[in-house]
Write an enzyme that holds these catalytic residues in place. Structure first.
Site, PDB file in Angstrom:
ATOM      1  N   LYS A 136       2.062  39.729  -6.476  1.00  0.00           N
ATOM      2  CA  LYS A 136       0.762  38.893  -7.209  1.00  0.00           C
ATOM      3  C   LYS A 136      -0.012  39.993  -8.072  1.00  0.00           C
ATOM      4  CE  LYS A 136      -0.036  35.321  -7.463  1.00  0.00           C
ATOM      5  NZ  LYS A 136       0.413  34.320  -8.422  1.00  0.00           N
TER       6      LYS A 136
ATOM      7  N   TYR B 172       3.315  40.007  -0.403  1.00  0.00           N
ATOM      8  CA  TYR B 172       2.860  38.943  -1.273  1.00  0.00           C
ATOM      9  C   TYR B 172       1.753  39.631  -2.237  1.00  0.00           C
ATOM     10  CZ  TYR B 172      -0.273  35.183  -2.473  1.00  0.00           C
ATOM     11  OH  TYR B 172      -1.141  34.347  -3.525  1.00  0.00           O
TER      12      TYR B 172
ATOM     13  N   ASP C  92      -7.361  36.483  -4.814  1.00  0.00           N
ATOM     14  CA  ASP C  92      -8.422  37.711  -4.526  1.00  0.00           C
ATOM     15  C   ASP C  92      -7.479  38.878  -3.675  1.00  0.00           C
ATOM     16  OD1 ASP C  92      -8.059  36.045  -2.084  1.00  0.00           O
ATOM     17  OD2 ASP C  92     -10.289  35.941  -1.839  1.00  0.00           O
ATOM     18  N   GLU C  93      -6.442  38.228  -3.263  1.00  0.00           N
ATOM     19  CA  GLU C  93      -5.790  39.267  -2.185  1.00  0.00           C
ATOM     20  C   GLU C  93      -5.183  40.605  -3.033  1.00  0.00           C
ATOM     21  OE1 GLU C  93      -3.167  37.957   0.783  1.00  0.00           O
ATOM     22  OE2 GLU C  93      -4.246  36.096   0.862  1.00  0.00           O
TER      23      GLU C  93
END
Ligand code: NAD
Ligand code: DAU
Length: 331
Positions: free
Chosen positions: A153, A149, A122-123
């Site tokens: 992603k 990060y 979800d980040e």
């Protein structure tokens, strides 16, 4: 059904492998894992020898990837550099594994026309305000990642979708919220706090602890990934969450209560740079379209997780001091 599971010796990959081999007797799994500091071969003991094989290797290695993908019916791609704090102190490995590694796997999936499920976070959507509880992430939320990060992603999600649109690779994507459960590395918040308490140290709270995460048990995440693999529509994204929103301070207070410590027995430490304020998932799509439901509730799941760390000191104790030394070095 022959699955190639990348990152299978990590936290969620291992939970997925145990779950699937226990539930689907007709499935065989090959795990490909580089065994970085986050991978642990011990996470994959006790599995049926006739249906499980472990291969140590890098998802960036074209020959290794091609050989394994050519023998698989589907790839479940968990392998990643996964820790936000590490991405702030050393982003390069995140570029290599999360972007280049995903690219290598997608190219192999294209070459051998293999189904590809991409496990994401979800980040990629950035964060939500703390004072707007009605706002949640959904499949139509715009990407707005904040850390190295989450940016890598997000890039890997875009690669997966592009390989579907441009080359017809049969992909699906799932974006899940914060996981907890057995086998999670002691660098992450919940295991770090539990193991601190077990060693008689006060756990650490970043900033004032008002940041909110949406917790889900790793087994519920594993079940959602299996559901998407078996029933998901190719080309689609599914958000996965269990309505488990809690502030970090609330989580720490629950851990302290279960472990018999005063509710304020923690230390406030310097906040994370660029710290995302709040994550929250609207999981309506996977619930309605794929009939998926989480089964674990947070309080009993947390209690069982604490018991697991109490009973498996041999698993985490060798890694605790190195992890804390890494935190200290990064400031
Ligand atoms: P983890 O760090 O515990 O495990 C990652 C695994 O990948 C390790 O076993 C590591 O050895 C392996 N690996 C790393 N680089 C590799 C490479 N180049 N080649 C082969 N293997 C490599 O991570 P996790 O928490 O289990 O997360 C797994 C996946 O789920 C990641 O893609 C992550 O982005 C995603 N995810 C995690 C969470 C969470 O809360 N932990 C939530 C949503 C999504
Ligand atoms: O949302 C999904 C993501 O959840 C995954 O994509 C990531 O791979 C996973 O690591 C996790 O990211 P977070 O950054 O949210 O998790 P972490 O466990 O590092 O931190 C959770 C929260 O707790 C975060 O707000 C920072 C805070 N924290 C963390 C540590 C390690 C503390 O307050 N104290 C700590 O000691």
């Amino acid at each position: 059904m022959k699955l190639l599971v990348t990152g299978g010796a990590g936290f969620i990959g291992a939970n997925f492998i145990h779950y699937v081999l226990g539930k689907r007797l007709e499935y065989a799994i090959t795990a490909l894992d580089k065994l970085t500091y986050a991978g642990n071969r011990q996470n994959l003991t006790g599995l049926p020898e006739d249906r499980f094989r472990f291969v140590e290797g890098d998802i960036c290695d074209v020959d290794a990837v091609n050989e394994l993908v050519s023998a698989a019916d589907a790839i479940i791609h968990f392998a990643a550099e996964s820790h936000v704090d590490n991405s702030l102190s050393g982003p390069e490995a995140f570029i290599d594994t999360n972007l280049t590694g995903t690219f290598r796997l997608l190219e192999a999936a294209r070459k051998y026309n293999v189904r590809f499920h991409h496990v994401s976070t979800d980040e990629v959507y950035g964060d939500l305000p703390l004072d707007a509880p009605e706002q949640k992430f959904s499949e139509s939320t715009a990407y707005h990642p904040s850390s190295p990060y989450s940016a890598t992603k997000a890039g890997s999600d875009h690669l997966a979708y592009a390989w579907y649109r441009s080359f017809g690779v049969p992909i699906t994507i799932s974006n899940c919220s914060n996981n907890y459960g057995p086998f999670q590395h002691v660098e992450k918040f919940i295991p770090r706090a539990i193991t601190d308490v077990l060693l008689g140290e006060k756990p650490k709270l970043y900033g004032q602890g008002e940041h909110i995460r949406d917790w889900i048990h790793a087994q519920d995440h594993a079940d959602a990934v299996l559901r998407v693999l078996e029933k998901g529509e190719v080309g689609e994204t599914y958000l996965v969450g269990a309505d488990g929103e809690k502030s970090n301070k609330q989580v720490l207070e629950s851990i302290l209560e279960i472990m018999g410590k005063p509710h304020d027995w923690f230390q406030k430490v310097q906040d994370r740079s660029g710290h995302d304020r709040r994550y929250a998932i609207d999981a309506s799509k996977i619930k309605q379209e794929l009939d998926w439901q989480p089964r674990h509730d947070f309080q009993s799941g947390l209690k069982a997780t604490i018991e697991w760390y109490q009973q498996n000191r041999h698993w985490w104790e060798p890694h605790k001091s190195d992890t804390e030394a890494t935190y200290k070095k990064a400031g």
